[in-house]
Enzyme design. Structure first.
Site, short mmCIF file in Angstrom:
data_model
loop_
_atom_site.label_atom_id
_atom_site.label_comp_id
_atom_site.label_asym_id
_atom_site.label_seq_id
_atom_site.Cartn_x
_atom_site.Cartn_y
_atom_site.Cartn_z
N GLU A 30 0.72 -1.23 0.14
CA GLU A 30 0.18 0.04 0.09
C GLU A 30 0.98 1.26 -0.04
O GLU A 30 0.37 2.24 -0.64
CB GLU A 30 -0.93 0.06 1.17
CG GLU A 30 -1.87 1.10 1.23
CD GLU A 30 -2.85 1.12 0.14
OE1 GLU A 30 -2.96 2.39 -0.59
OE2 GLU A 30 -3.50 0.40 -0.27
N LEU A 47 -4.90 13.95 -17.79
CA LEU A 47 -5.28 12.55 -17.72
C LEU A 47 -4.57 12.07 -18.95
O LEU A 47 -4.20 12.69 -20.04
CB LEU A 47 -6.79 12.54 -18.14
CG LEU A 47 -7.50 12.91 -16.76
CD1 LEU A 47 -9.15 12.84 -17.47
CD2 LEU A 47 -7.45 12.11 -15.50
N LEU A 76 -5.33 -20.50 8.79
CA LEU A 76 -4.62 -20.51 10.00
C LEU A 76 -5.84 -20.46 11.24
O LEU A 76 -5.66 -20.93 12.34
CB LEU A 76 -3.50 -19.64 10.31
CG LEU A 76 -2.40 -20.04 9.39
CD1 LEU A 76 -1.23 -19.00 9.70
CD2 LEU A 76 -1.83 -21.21 9.71
#
Length: 82
Positions: A30, A47, A76
């Site tokens: 991230e 853009l 787990l």
């Protein structure tokens, strides 16, 4: 929010390492994704298709890391509650 479960529930050291590791991996990917987006925004505000693709690929990397993290936690945790 999930990290306390690593120490409350009885896991082996390797399982704890895996559970903590996937959370750290999600945060690292991230952070890299945010760095890519900031860098692209810094150089151009207009853009452009390649800018959009680069941001999409960064988001895809975050999604894949999240899926691995969820799968690790489910694999787990499932035996602990069944």
């Amino acid at each position: 929010m999930l990290l306390p479960f690593v120490f409350i529930i009885d896991f082996t050291a390797i399982e704890r390492l895996a559970l903590i590791g996937v959370i750290v991996a999600v945060m690292a990917v991230e952070a890299l994704n945010s760095a890519i987006e900031c860098t692209l925004d810094r150089f151009s505000t207009e853009l452009h298709p390649l800018t959009g693709r680069a941001k999409d690929y960064g988001s895809l990397a975050v999604l894949l890391t999240l899926l691995i993290a969820v799968a690790t936690w489910l694999v787990l945790l499932w035996p602990k509650f069944t």
